[in-house]
Design an enzyme around this catalytic site. Structure first.
Site, short mmCIF file in Angstrom:
data_model
loop_
_atom_site.label_atom_id
_atom_site.label_comp_id
_atom_site.label_asym_id
_atom_site.label_seq_id
_atom_site.Cartn_x
_atom_site.Cartn_y
_atom_site.Cartn_z
N LYS A 1 0.83 -1.22 0.00
CA LYS A 1 0.00 0.00 0.00
C LYS A 1 0.86 1.26 0.00
O LYS A 1 0.61 2.18 -0.77
CB LYS A 1 -0.93 0.06 1.23
CG LYS A 1 -1.98 -1.00 1.31
CD LYS A 1 -2.93 -0.75 2.46
CE LYS A 1 -2.27 -0.67 3.83
NZ LYS A 1 -1.65 -1.92 4.30
N ARG B 1 -9.62 1.55 9.03
CA ARG B 1 -9.15 0.20 9.38
C ARG B 1 -10.26 -0.62 10.02
O ARG B 1 -10.08 -1.80 10.26
CB ARG B 1 -8.06 0.31 10.42
CG ARG B 1 -6.60 0.49 10.04
CD ARG B 1 -5.90 -0.61 9.42
NE ARG B 1 -4.57 -0.94 9.81
CZ ARG B 1 -3.43 -0.33 9.45
NH1 ARG B 1 -3.44 0.77 8.77
NH2 ARG B 1 -2.27 -0.84 9.79
N ARG C 1 11.09 -7.59 5.04
CA ARG C 1 11.08 -6.18 5.44
C ARG C 1 11.63 -6.03 6.87
O ARG C 1 12.32 -5.07 7.19
CB ARG C 1 9.66 -5.62 5.34
CG ARG C 1 9.58 -4.12 5.49
CD ARG C 1 8.23 -3.58 5.06
NE ARG C 1 7.25 -3.68 6.13
CZ ARG C 1 5.98 -3.27 6.00
NH1 ARG C 1 5.54 -2.79 4.86
NH2 ARG C 1 5.14 -3.38 7.01
N ARG D 1 11.58 -1.43 11.69
CA ARG D 1 10.24 -1.14 12.20
C ARG D 1 9.96 -2.05 13.39
O ARG D 1 10.09 -3.26 13.30
CB ARG D 1 9.20 -1.37 11.09
CG ARG D 1 8.84 -0.11 10.36
CD ARG D 1 7.78 -0.35 9.32
NE ARG D 1 6.48 -0.71 9.90
CZ ARG D 1 5.34 -0.52 9.27
NH1 ARG D 1 5.32 0.02 8.08
NH2 ARG D 1 4.21 -0.89 9.83
N ARG E 1 -0.82 -8.64 13.42
CA ARG E 1 -1.33 -7.64 12.46
C ARG E 1 -2.14 -8.31 11.35
O ARG E 1 -3.15 -7.77 10.89
CB ARG E 1 -0.16 -6.84 11.87
CG ARG E 1 0.37 -5.83 12.90
CD ARG E 1 1.76 -5.36 12.57
NE ARG E 1 1.80 -4.62 11.33
CZ ARG E 1 2.86 -4.62 10.51
NH1 ARG E 1 3.92 -5.35 10.79
NH2 ARG E 1 2.82 -3.92 9.42
P1 AMP Z 1 0.65 0.90 9.02
O1 AMP Z 1 1.88 1.73 8.85
O2 AMP Z 1 -0.52 1.40 8.23
O3 AMP Z 1 0.93 -0.56 8.78
O4 AMP Z 1 0.20 1.05 10.56
C1 AMP Z 1 1.07 0.66 11.61
C2 AMP Z 1 0.29 0.56 12.90
O5 AMP Z 1 -0.30 1.83 13.23
C3 AMP Z 1 -0.88 -0.42 12.87
O6 AMP Z 1 -0.49 -1.77 13.09
C4 AMP Z 1 -1.75 0.13 14.02
O7 AMP Z 1 -1.18 -0.20 15.28
C5 AMP Z 1 -1.59 1.64 13.84
N1 AMP Z 1 -2.61 2.19 12.92
C6 AMP Z 1 -2.41 2.69 11.66
N2 AMP Z 1 -3.55 3.13 11.13
C7 AMP Z 1 -4.52 2.89 12.05
C8 AMP Z 1 -5.92 3.11 12.07
N3 AMP Z 1 -6.58 3.66 11.01
N4 AMP Z 1 -6.61 2.75 13.18
C9 AMP Z 1 -5.97 2.21 14.24
N5 AMP Z 1 -4.66 1.97 14.28
C10 AMP Z 1 -3.92 2.31 13.20
#
Ligand code: AMP
Length: 204
Positions: free
Chosen positions: A29, A103, A142, A148, A159
């Site tokens: 994404k 989400r 990754r 990360r 996740r």
């Molecule tokens: P991402 O970089 O999009 O993979 O997000 C990393 C982490 O941020 C996720 O595993 C969640 O812990 C948190 N996170 C990101 N976006 C959201 C969202 N829309 N709602 C809740 N938690 C989020």
């Protein structure tokens, strides 16, 4: 192609373009969003990036980090103010590209309501589909390459489970609105991007 894209960008600007990317962790994404943002000139709203930007040592940052590092979704009382603030900024008035948001179905409904008040709606939901075996391999690679905190074996499976139980239902929500484009994310980056442009009607 460049001129086609600039005509497309102009039309999108005229129409206001609200695009949501949905896909499991590791689907690509972030990469595809960055490419689309560059091509269309619309802002990229990544809740993951915005949450990671919260100062890790601050009291709020520690709470946020506990969710991210555990692979759990942050609660709406932390996420929604960040999203609302970003959406109130000037560059987001004619659309944006949502990456990692909504989400949950609750977040999707909050976003619908926000857009309804502006008399606009989500134009396209890009669903990046990737086989779960491929995802696991990508995420583990990754984890080795990047630093990360949430890319390790335990949080990766948490996740993926959160995606399956809480985020996949968001697709059903949007399918009801008839605006989901299915994209095969199990291809090379360039092919995925080409399919996205085709799906959005920006390339034949
Ligand atoms: P991402 O970089 O999009 O993979 O997000 C990393 C982490 O941020 C996720 O595993 C969640 O812990 C948190 N996170 C990101 N976006 C959201 C969202 N829309 N709602 C809740 N938690 C989020």
């Amino acid at each position: 192609m460049a001129s086609l894209l600039s005509v497309g960008s102009f039309l999108l600007w005229l129409l206001a373009m609200w695009i949501v990317f949905i896909g499991p962790p590791g689907a690509g994404k972030g990469t595809q969003c960055s490419r689309l943002v560059k091509s269309l000139g619309v802002p990229h709203l990544s809740t993951g990036d915005m949450l990671r930007d919260t100062e890790r040592e601050s009291p709020l940052g520690k709470v946020v980090a506990s969710y991210i590092d555990g692979g759990r979704l942050a609660p709406d009382y932390l996420v929604m103010p960040i999203v609302n603030k970003r959406l109130s900024e000037n560059d987001c008035q004619s659309g944006c590209l949502f990456d990692g948001f909504p989400r949950t179905v609750d977040q999707a409904e909050l976003l619908d309501e926000f857009l309804r008040q502006r008399q606009v709606r989500i134009d396209a939901v890009l669903h990046l589909r990737v086989d779960s075996e491929v995802l696991l391999g990508r995420l583990l690679r990754r984890a080795e390459l990047q630093n990360r905190q949430d890319d390790n074996k335990e949080t990766i499976s948490a996740r993926l489970e959160v995606y399956r139980t809480q985020t996949a239902p968001v697709l059903q929500h949007y399918r009801g609105q008839g605006n989901v484009l299915e994209i095969d994310g199990d291809q090379s980056e360039d092919f995925v991007f080409a399919d996205i442009l085709t799906g959005l009607g920006l390339r034949k």
